[in-house]
Design a protein around this motif. Structure first.
Motif, PDB file in Angstrom:
ATOM      1  N   HIS A   6      50.533  53.033  43.889  1.00 37.63           N
ATOM      2  CA  HIS A   6      50.508  53.427  42.487  1.00 37.63           C
ATOM      3  C   HIS A   6      49.906  52.338  41.603  1.00 37.63           C
ATOM      4  CE1 HIS A   6      52.639  56.915  43.809  1.00 37.63           C
ATOM      5  NE2 HIS A   6      53.682  56.203  44.211  1.00 37.63           N
ATOM      6  N   MET A   7      50.041  51.080  42.009  1.00 35.46           N
ATOM      7  CA  MET A   7      49.373  49.991  41.291  1.00 35.46           C
ATOM      8  C   MET A   7      47.859  50.133  41.387  1.00 35.46           C
ATOM      9  SD  MET A   7      51.798  46.827  42.575  1.00 35.46           S
ATOM     10  CE  MET A   7      51.136  45.520  41.549  1.00 35.46           C
ATOM     11  N   LEU A   8      47.361  50.427  42.587  1.00 39.05           N
ATOM     12  CA  LEU A   8      45.924  50.612  42.769  1.00 39.05           C
ATOM     13  C   LEU A   8      45.418  51.813  41.978  1.00 39.05           C
ATOM     14  CD1 LEU A   8      45.311  49.951  46.584  1.00 39.05           C
ATOM     15  CD2 LEU A   8      44.529  48.560  44.661  1.00 39.05           C
ATOM     16  N   ASP A   9      46.166  52.920  42.007  1.00 36.76           N
ATOM     17  CA  ASP A   9      45.747  54.115  41.270  1.00 36.76           C
ATOM     18  C   ASP A   9      45.663  53.830  39.767  1.00 36.76           C
ATOM     19  OD1 ASP A   9      45.534  55.631  43.552  1.00 36.76           O
ATOM     20  OD2 ASP A   9      47.465  56.636  43.310  1.00 36.76           O
ATOM     21  N   ALA A  10      46.697  53.169  39.241  1.00 37.65           N
ATOM     22  CA  ALA A  10      46.734  52.883  37.803  1.00 37.65           C
ATOM     23  C   ALA A  10      45.605  51.941  37.397  1.00 37.65           C
ATOM     24  CB  ALA A  10      48.089  52.290  37.418  1.00 37.65           C
ATOM     25  N   ALA A  11      45.355  50.901  38.206  1.00 35.23           N
ATOM     26  CA  ALA A  11      44.308  49.935  37.882  1.00 35.23           C
ATOM     27  C   ALA A  11      42.923  50.568  37.990  1.00 35.23           C
ATOM     28  CB  ALA A  11      44.408  48.727  38.805  1.00 35.23           C
ATOM     29  N   ALA A  12      42.719  51.398  39.027  1.00 34.09           N
ATOM     30  CA  ALA A  12      41.419  52.047  39.201  1.00 34.09           C
ATOM     31  C   ALA A  12      41.121  52.998  38.050  1.00 34.09           C
ATOM     32  CB  ALA A  12      41.383  52.800  40.522  1.00 34.09           C
ATOM     33  N   ALA A  13      42.153  53.593  37.470  1.00 32.36           N
ATOM     34  CA  ALA A  13      41.952  54.467  36.315  1.00 32.36           C
ATOM     35  C   ALA A  13      41.692  53.679  35.039  1.00 32.36           C
ATOM     36  CB  ALA A  13      43.180  55.370  36.121  1.00 32.36           C
ATOM     37  N   ALA A  14      42.352  52.514  34.902  1.00 23.72           N
ATOM     38  CA  ALA A  14      42.261  51.746  33.663  1.00 23.72           C
ATOM     39  C   ALA A  14      41.054  50.816  33.619  1.00 23.72           C
ATOM     40  CB  ALA A  14      43.545  50.935  33.464  1.00 23.72           C
ATOM     41  N   PHE A  15      40.717  50.155  34.732  1.00 26.79           N
ATOM     42  CA  PHE A  15      39.589  49.205  34.737  1.00 26.79           C
ATOM     43  C   PHE A  15      38.918  49.213  36.112  1.00 26.79           C
ATOM     44  CE2 PHE A  15      43.788  47.138  34.375  1.00 26.79           C
ATOM     45  CZ  PHE A  15      43.977  46.645  35.654  1.00 26.79           C
ATOM     46  N   PRO A  16      38.248  50.301  36.466  1.00 27.59           N
ATOM     47  CA  PRO A  16      37.662  50.445  37.813  1.00 27.59           C
ATOM     48  C   PRO A  16      36.588  49.429  38.148  1.00 27.59           C
ATOM     49  CG  PRO A  16      36.859  52.173  36.334  1.00 27.59           C
ATOM     50  CD  PRO A  16      37.973  51.477  35.615  1.00 27.59           C
ATOM     51  N   GLU A  17      35.878  48.878  37.131  1.00 23.90           N
ATOM     52  CA  GLU A  17      34.762  47.962  37.398  1.00 23.90           C
ATOM     53  C   GLU A  17      35.197  46.499  37.456  1.00 23.90           C
ATOM     54  OE1 GLU A  17      31.835  49.150  38.271  1.00 23.90           O
ATOM     55  OE2 GLU A  17      32.733  51.135  38.008  1.00 23.90           O
ATOM     56  N   ARG A  18      36.467  46.229  37.173  1.00 24.22           N
ATOM     57  CA  ARG A  18      36.950  44.842  37.215  1.00 24.22           C
ATOM     58  C   ARG A  18      37.047  44.386  38.666  1.00 24.22           C
ATOM     59  NH1 ARG A  18      42.536  43.741  34.282  1.00 24.22           N
ATOM     60  NH2 ARG A  18      41.271  44.458  32.515  1.00 24.22           N
ATOM     61  N   VAL A  19      36.595  43.157  38.950  1.00 21.77           N
ATOM     62  CA  VAL A  19      36.646  42.637  40.313  1.00 21.77           C
ATOM     63  C   VAL A  19      38.095  42.313  40.690  1.00 21.77           C
ATOM     64  CG1 VAL A  19      35.982  40.727  41.831  1.00 21.77           C
ATOM     65  CG2 VAL A  19      34.294  41.756  40.294  1.00 21.77           C
ATOM     66  N   LEU A  20      38.513  42.814  41.838  1.00 18.47           N
ATOM     67  CA  LEU A  20      39.827  42.501  42.394  1.00 18.47           C
ATOM     68  C   LEU A  20      39.721  41.416  43.455  1.00 18.47           C
ATOM     69  CD1 LEU A  20      42.823  42.894  43.136  1.00 18.47           C
ATOM     70  CD2 LEU A  20      42.109  44.817  44.590  1.00 18.47           C
ATOM     71  N   ALA A  21      38.789  41.572  44.409  1.00 21.18           N
ATOM     72  CA  ALA A  21      38.734  40.696  45.584  1.00 21.18           C
ATOM     73  C   ALA A  21      37.354  40.070  45.732  1.00 21.18           C
ATOM     74  CB  ALA A  21      39.078  41.477  46.846  1.00 21.18           C
ATOM     75  N   ARG A  22      37.359  38.790  46.047  1.00 21.01           N
ATOM     76  CA  ARG A  22      36.135  38.064  46.404  1.00 21.01           C
ATOM     77  C   ARG A  22      36.408  37.445  47.766  1.00 21.01           C
ATOM     78  NH1 ARG A  22      33.543  33.219  48.187  1.00 21.01           N
ATOM     79  NH2 ARG A  22      31.753  32.727  46.844  1.00 21.01           N
ATOM     80  N   PHE A  23      35.599  37.785  48.767  1.00 22.92           N
ATOM     81  CA  PHE A  23      35.855  37.345  50.125  1.00 22.92           C
ATOM     82  C   PHE A  23      35.033  36.095  50.461  1.00 22.92           C
ATOM     83  CE2 PHE A  23      36.805  41.916  50.041  1.00 22.92           C
ATOM     84  CZ  PHE A  23      38.153  41.850  50.382  1.00 22.92           C
ATOM     85  N   GLU A  24      35.340  35.503  51.605  1.00 20.09           N
ATOM     86  CA  GLU A  24      34.749  34.217  51.957  1.00 20.09           C
ATOM     87  C   GLU A  24      33.239  34.294  52.119  1.00 20.09           C
ATOM     88  OE1 GLU A  24      35.981  30.456  54.864  1.00 20.09           O
ATOM     89  OE2 GLU A  24      37.133  32.324  54.873  1.00 20.09           O
ATOM     90  N   ASP A  25      32.727  35.462  52.488  1.00 17.06           N
ATOM     91  CA  ASP A  25      31.277  35.617  52.645  1.00 17.06           C
ATOM     92  C   ASP A  25      30.575  35.920  51.325  1.00 17.06           C
ATOM     93  OD1 ASP A  25      32.019  38.220  52.111  1.00 17.06           O
ATOM     94  OD2 ASP A  25      31.297  39.053  54.005  1.00 17.06           O
TER      95      ASP A  25
END
Length: 521
Positions: A21-40
């Motif tokens: 539900h956290m992912l659903d709410a965030a994707a609805a409110a700010f879908p273009e905001r970066v969540l994860a940046r990986f080592e590559d």
């Protein structure tokens, strides 16, 4: 006023603490905001993370995984591990990560204990499965499944089980700590509630430890972002901080800060984006380190079973203090009969929470261990503390025989079991001895079978393929017989007091240095 000031101990809504539900709410409110940046260097936005989680959930469902079922995950930190974790929880299944150093008997125990019917494994680890008997019905896949058409939209609840995290056993087999969504959220909020949407957290602790999972949960709760790296690196730490723009990390615990402090001072030390992070212990050296690099600091106490019950104020200068009980927590220091000890005396820390489901409901498939831990309605940490007249708590020692080495809790019983399995070993006892890095090194006293001998080099060669690298002893002390009590129990206190004797062999002095296996480079 709540303590810490950013934490409200009231029950949160589903969309605030349950991962799906956290992912659903965030994707609805700010879908273009970066969540994860990986080592590559690759990234996921919140919208992409939610879509990936749904696809993974659909793929898991197609393999027959259902709500509440365990899924074992044996992957190093990286996009695949996050994908597996998020997909498992999005489905409503239970994330059961496995330490990437495990092998042999310990690996077999964890797989059997979960009862999981699906194991997602990294290619570089899959060969270790040939060394053990797999549980009946366990399906092994080497890729995180993906699918389409996820259909189960029934809500998940804060008290549902999110994960099972294994912590090394000291009085028996390693225990799987059941964690609810509310517990994970509480740990993340108490630890990292100071961050906001503009912050990025460098996560370099493994996702099979609560230090890794709770930090990601804290990021989700804040709508912030994280930079995920496979492991902590002294050489690359500041480069990683600057390159990723990280304003905090999942923490510098034990020897981590000490390793960084050894670098010669530079004029641009404070020219970095860090603004606050957790350190333990707090002492003159770590306070000086924080001031040198220009960031604020926090400290406290946590373990896998609880949710940051002790927290110190920001920039506390109480040396070696762990703070005071946070809002919503009752804490006591007691003797062996659960009777409270006087101020200043050493006792076992026991805890309970005003909010239900904010601590572990117990150990997976271990009802006796659960009952012992929760006796008399309080959770017994097994750790010795003392409290001063101002209410500050100080960690003293572990009541158990756990050895803390380089950030890992090592079971002395498991070390002893493997050493004693050598054909020439009669018995063995493992203890922790002081390390120059502020934690412990493993010393094993070894008594050979009558008429037989075993050299330290031979024993190390025997142990290396059977144990996680961090469990292999550094020091080996030959001994005619282990010191025993009248009831035939090993007197480990005497071995600790003796420490490194003149006849003790040092593996590192002999040039045998063991390092963590790397997978993504």
């Amino acid at each position: 006023m709540p303590h810490p000031p950013w934490f409200d101990p009231a029950m949160p809504a589903r969309e605030d603490c349950v991962l799906r539900h956290m992912l659903d709410a965030a994707a609805a409110a700010f879908p273009e905001r970066v969540l994860a940046r990986f080592e590559d260097g690759s990234t996921w936005t919140y919208g992409e993370a939610r879509d990936i989680a749904r696809q993974t959930a659909a793929g898991l469902a197609a393999l027959g995984v259902g709500r509440g079922e365990m899924v074992s995950v044996w992957l190093p930190n990286g996009a695949a591990a996050i994908r597996a974790w998020f997909g498992i929880n999005y489905l409503g299944a239970v994330f059961a990560p496995i330490n990437t150093a495990y092998r042999g008997r310990l690996l077999a125990h964890v797989l059997e204990n979960t009862g999981a019917k699906l194991l997602i494994v990294h290619d570089a680890l899959a060969g270790r499965l040939d060394e053990i008997a797999l549980p009946a019905g366990l399906r092994v896949v080497r890729e995180v499944p993906s699918g389409a058409g996820f259909a189960d939209e029934a809500p998940l609840e804060p008290w549902d089980i999110q994960s099972v995290i294994y912590t090394s056993g000291t009085t028996g087999p390693s225990k799987g700590v059941l964690q609810t969504y509310l517990q994970s959220w509480t740990t993340g909020r108490c630890s990292y509630g100071y961050i906001g949407p503009g912050d990025r957290m460098l996560v370099n602790l493994p996702l099979f430890h609560v230090g890794g999972t709770s930090s990601v949960h804290g990021v989700l709760a804040a709508g912030a972002s994280f930079a995920l790296f496979e492991s902590f690196s002294t050489a690359r730490f500041w480069e990683d901080i600057r390159e990723t723009g990280s304003t905090t990390t999942c923490g510098l615990i034990g020897a981590m800060a000490e390793f960084l402090m050894k670098a010669p001072p530079c004029a641009d030390d404070a020219d970095n984006p860090l603004r606050m992070l957790t350190m333990a212990p707090i002492n003159r050296a770590t306070i000086g380190f924080a001031k040198r690099f220009g960031f604020d600091w926090l400290t406290g106490f946590n373990m896998t079973e609880v949710s940051v019950p002790l927290v110190a104020p920001v920039n506390s200068t109480v040396e070696y203090g762990c703070g005071r009980p946070r809002s919503g927590i009752e804490a006591r220091l007691v003797d062996g009969n659960d009777i409270e000890v006087p101020t200043g005396a050493v006792g076992e820390l026991i805890l309970r929470s005003d909010l239900p489901w904010a601590m572990t409901p117990g150990y997976l498939n271990m009802p006796d261990a659960t009952a012992r831990a929760w006796r008399n309605g309080w959770f017994h940490t097994g750790d010795a503390f003392r409290k001063d007249a101002d209410g500050n708590y100080y960690f003293v020692d572990r009541l158990k025989d756990t050895i803390r080495r380089r950030g890992e809790n090592v079971s002395s019983l498991e070390v002893e079991f493997e050493v004693a399995s050598h054909p020439a070993v009669q018995e063995a006892a493992a203890v922790g001895v002081p390390s120059p890095h502020g934690e412990e090194e493993i010393l094993v006293a070894v008594a050979a079978r009558p008429g037989m001998t075993v050299t330290p080099e031979e024993l190390i060669a025997y142990l290396r393929p059977r144990m996680a690298h961090f469990m292999v002893p550094r020091f080996i002390r030959p001994i005619a017989a282990l010191p025993k009590t009248p009831t035939n129990k090993v007197r480990k206190a005497l071995l600790r007091e003796d420490g490194i004797t003149p006849d003790t062999w040092d593996r590192e002095a002999a040039g045998i240095v063991l390092r963590k296996e790397r997978f993504n480079r």
